[in-house]
Design a protein around this motif. Structure first.
Motif, PDB file in Angstrom:
ATOM      1  N   ILE A  45       0.835  -1.197  -0.110  1.00 28.42           N
ATOM      2  CA  ILE A  45       0.118   0.209   0.119  1.00 28.42           C
ATOM      3  C   ILE A  45       0.723   1.258  -0.212  1.00 28.42           C
ATOM      4  O   ILE A  45       0.589   2.096  -0.676  1.00 28.42           O
ATOM      5  N   ALA A  46       1.807   1.190   0.845  1.00 33.25           N
ATOM      6  CA  ALA A  46       2.701   2.566   0.845  1.00 33.25           C
ATOM      7  C   ALA A  46       3.567   2.727  -0.322  1.00 33.25           C
ATOM      8  O   ALA A  46       3.532   3.949  -0.619  1.00 33.25           O
ATOM      9  N   ARG A  47       4.195   1.916  -0.957  1.00 32.89           N
ATOM     10  CA  ARG A  47       4.863   1.883  -2.031  1.00 32.89           C
ATOM     11  C   ARG A  47       4.052   2.391  -3.269  1.00 32.89           C
ATOM     12  O   ARG A  47       4.425   3.113  -3.944  1.00 32.89           O
ATOM     13  N   LYS A  48       2.645   2.086  -3.095  1.00 38.55           N
ATOM     14  CA  LYS A  48       1.776   2.366  -4.283  1.00 38.55           C
ATOM     15  C   LYS A  48       1.177   3.862  -4.008  1.00 38.55           C
ATOM     16  O   LYS A  48       1.242   4.587  -5.115  1.00 38.55           O
ATOM     17  N   HIS A  49       1.051   4.182  -2.721  1.00 38.03           N
ATOM     18  CA  HIS A  49       0.437   5.451  -2.767  1.00 38.03           C
ATOM     19  C   HIS A  49       1.213   6.511  -2.152  1.00 38.03           C
ATOM     20  O   HIS A  49       1.012   7.586  -2.427  1.00 38.03           O
ATOM     21  N   LEU A  50       2.407   5.933  -1.269  1.00 38.05           N
ATOM     22  CA  LEU A  50       3.454   6.988  -0.779  1.00 38.05           C
ATOM     23  C   LEU A  50       4.693   6.964  -1.326  1.00 38.05           C
ATOM     24  O   LEU A  50       5.434   7.987  -1.278  1.00 38.05           O
ATOM     25  N   GLY A  51       4.906   6.079  -2.292  1.00 34.16           N
ATOM     26  CA  GLY A  51       6.340   5.899  -2.825  1.00 34.16           C
ATOM     27  C   GLY A  51       7.069   4.850  -2.244  1.00 34.16           C
ATOM     28  O   GLY A  51       6.868   4.729  -1.231  1.00 34.16           O
ATOM     29  N   PRO A  52       8.119   4.197  -3.041  1.00 39.62           N
ATOM     30  CA  PRO A  52       8.849   3.190  -2.542  1.00 39.62           C
ATOM     31  C   PRO A  52       9.591   3.545  -1.724  1.00 39.62           C
ATOM     32  O   PRO A  52      10.341   2.581  -0.831  1.00 39.62           O
ATOM     33  N   HIS A  54       9.313   5.786   1.026  1.00 42.32           N
ATOM     34  CA  HIS A  54       8.637   6.509   2.285  1.00 42.32           C
ATOM     35  C   HIS A  54       8.922   5.747   3.516  1.00 42.32           C
ATOM     36  O   HIS A  54       9.071   4.727   3.416  1.00 42.32           O
ATOM     37  N   PRO A  55       9.081   6.442   4.588  1.00 43.98           N
ATOM     38  CA  PRO A  55       9.271   6.001   5.836  1.00 43.98           C
ATOM     39  C   PRO A  55       8.371   4.719   6.413  1.00 43.98           C
ATOM     40  O   PRO A  55       8.933   3.752   7.030  1.00 43.98           O
ATOM     41  N   SER A  56       7.260   4.749   5.916  1.00 41.56           N
ATOM     42  CA  SER A  56       6.028   3.803   6.263  1.00 41.56           C
ATOM     43  C   SER A  56       6.669   2.356   5.659  1.00 41.56           C
ATOM     44  O   SER A  56       6.361   1.486   6.206  1.00 41.56           O
ATOM     45  N   ILE A  85      17.158   0.982   6.560  1.00 39.42           N
ATOM     46  CA  ILE A  85      18.356   1.974   7.072  1.00 39.42           C
ATOM     47  C   ILE A  85      18.510   3.150   5.885  1.00 39.42           C
ATOM     48  O   ILE A  85      18.772   4.293   6.148  1.00 39.42           O
ATOM     49  N   ASP A  86      18.595   2.465   4.628  1.00 40.97           N
ATOM     50  CA  ASP A  86      18.804   3.573   3.526  1.00 40.97           C
ATOM     51  C   ASP A  86      17.471   4.362   3.314  1.00 40.97           C
ATOM     52  O   ASP A  86      17.609   5.598   3.248  1.00 40.97           O
ATOM     53  N   ILE A  87      16.329   3.852   3.451  1.00 46.94           N
ATOM     54  CA  ILE A  87      15.085   4.945   3.395  1.00 46.94           C
ATOM     55  C   ILE A  87      15.019   5.914   4.422  1.00 46.94           C
ATOM     56  O   ILE A  87      14.781   6.952   4.201  1.00 46.94           O
ATOM     57  N   TYR A  88      15.391   5.232   5.599  1.00 46.31           N
ATOM     58  CA  TYR A  88      15.249   6.083   6.628  1.00 46.31           C
ATOM     59  C   TYR A  88      16.307   7.419   6.389  1.00 46.31           C
ATOM     60  O   TYR A  88      16.144   8.646   6.834  1.00 46.31           O
ATOM     61  N   GLU A  89      17.341   7.352   6.111  1.00 47.69           N
ATOM     62  CA  GLU A  89      18.423   8.319   5.783  1.00 47.69           C
ATOM     63  C   GLU A  89      17.996   9.360   4.851  1.00 47.69           C
ATOM     64  O   GLU A  89      18.115  10.421   4.887  1.00 47.69           O
ATOM     65  N   GLU A  90      17.497   8.486   3.550  1.00 50.36           N
ATOM     66  CA  GLU A  90      16.959   9.397   2.438  1.00 50.36           C
ATOM     67  C   GLU A  90      15.880  10.409   2.956  1.00 50.36           C
ATOM     68  O   GLU A  90      15.726  11.532   2.679  1.00 50.36           O
ATOM     69  N   ALA A  91      14.999   9.857   3.942  1.00 45.26           N
ATOM     70  CA  ALA A  91      13.939  10.644   4.274  1.00 45.26           C
ATOM     71  C   ALA A  91      14.047  11.605   5.376  1.00 45.26           C
ATOM     72  O   ALA A  91      13.421  12.744   5.435  1.00 45.26           O
ATOM     73  N   ALA A  92      14.922  11.269   6.408  1.00 47.08           N
ATOM     74  CA  ALA A  92      15.154  12.203   7.492  1.00 47.08           C
ATOM     75  C   ALA A  92      16.355  12.361   7.925  1.00 47.08           C
ATOM     76  O   ALA A  92      16.915  13.047   9.120  1.00 47.08           O
ATOM     77  N   GLY A  93      17.459  12.024   6.880  1.00 44.73           N
ATOM     78  CA  GLY A  93      18.959  12.229   7.317  1.00 44.73           C
ATOM     79  C   GLY A  93      19.480  11.251   7.784  1.00 44.73           C
ATOM     80  O   GLY A  93      18.963  10.409   8.654  1.00 44.73           O
ATOM     81  N   ALA A  94      20.730  10.988   8.144  1.00 41.19           N
ATOM     82  CA  ALA A  94      21.476  10.011   8.903  1.00 41.19           C
ATOM     83  C   ALA A  94      21.515  10.069  10.099  1.00 41.19           C
ATOM     84  O   ALA A  94      21.190   9.066  10.910  1.00 41.19           O
ATOM     85  N   VAL A  95      20.959  11.235  10.922  1.00 44.95           N
ATOM     86  CA  VAL A  95      20.765  11.017  12.333  1.00 44.95           C
ATOM     87  C   VAL A  95      19.542  11.295  12.631  1.00 44.95           C
ATOM     88  O   VAL A  95      18.856  12.233  12.629  1.00 44.95           O
TER      89      VAL A  95
END
Length: 217
Positions: A45-52, A54-56, A85-95
């Motif tokens: 659902i998240a990949r379809k509606h929010l993007g692949p 997305h933090p969800s 880990i990669d998605i979280y970094e893209e979405a919110a930065g490394a920290v």
């Protein structure tokens, strides 16, 4: 979940949060199959509606990683956590703290497949993130420091582990006082490190101190 599905449909983006929460609860209860089904649905659902990316999606991947760990599929768990880990970094930065959690989870899997060097690095990364976000004295930061210290013991680096245990102990004493029962565990770890280093007189004294604190309960 049923209310949201009735209102919006089972595959509507607005059911993502409730399905994630339920899946997480099922993981805690050991209900592996339904938890995996829900987490997989969330990813779709998240990949379809929010993007692949997305933090969800990452949140659901972390749940799938935990399920694979419980099934002893440690390489799969490593891969799920790596993507998260990669998605979280893209979405919110490394920290950010969700990335720290995924790093620590990945470290556990690396331990299981006997890649101790990578496990140590992941534990260090998780500790560094928590120290930056939550501060060096936060309870979760101290738990992360304990994970690292135990890994150093496992790798035979007893002097480094001893220094880490003593840093943890100093912060805990500042927080709860020198005579709190909760200090027993870290003092016991300190004693074990001292014993392994051949510092037996110091080790005996710390073992005695740990046992006396533990007996307070």
């Amino acid at each position: 979940v049923r209310l949201n599905e009735s209102a919006f449909g089972a595959h509507d983006v607005r059911v993502v949060s409730s399905k994630l929460n339920l899946s997480s609860r099922l993981v805690d209860l050991g209900e592996v199959a339904p938890a995996e089904t829900l987490a997989t649905e969330v990813i779709e659902i998240a990949r379809k509606h929010l993007g692949p990316r997305h933090p969800s999606v990452a949140d659901a991947l972390v749940l799938l990683a935990l399920l694979q760990f419980d099934r002893s599929n440690f390489n799969e768990s490593v891969e799920f956590n790596a993507e998260a880990i990669d998605i979280y970094e893209e979405a919110a930065g490394a920290v950010n703290l969700r990335r720290a959690t995924a790093l620590a989870n990945q470290a556990r899997s690396y331990v299981k497949i006997d890649n101790l060097a990578l496990a140590e690095q992941r534990y260090r990364d998780a500790l560094d993130l928590r120290a930056q976000v939550q501060g060096v004295t936060h309870p979760q930061t101290l738990l992360a420091a304990g994970n690292l210290a135990n890994m150093l013991i496992r790798r035979g680096r007893y002097s480094e582990a001893l220094a880490e245990f003593r840093r943890i102990l100093a912060h805990r004493i500042d927080q709860v006082g020198a005579d709190h029962q909760s200090l027993a565990a870290v003092i016991l770890s300190e004693a074990c490190a001292l014993g392994t280093l051949g510092r037996l007189t110091e080790a005996r004294a710390r073992f005695t101190r740990a046992f006396r604190l533990a007996e307070q309960g």
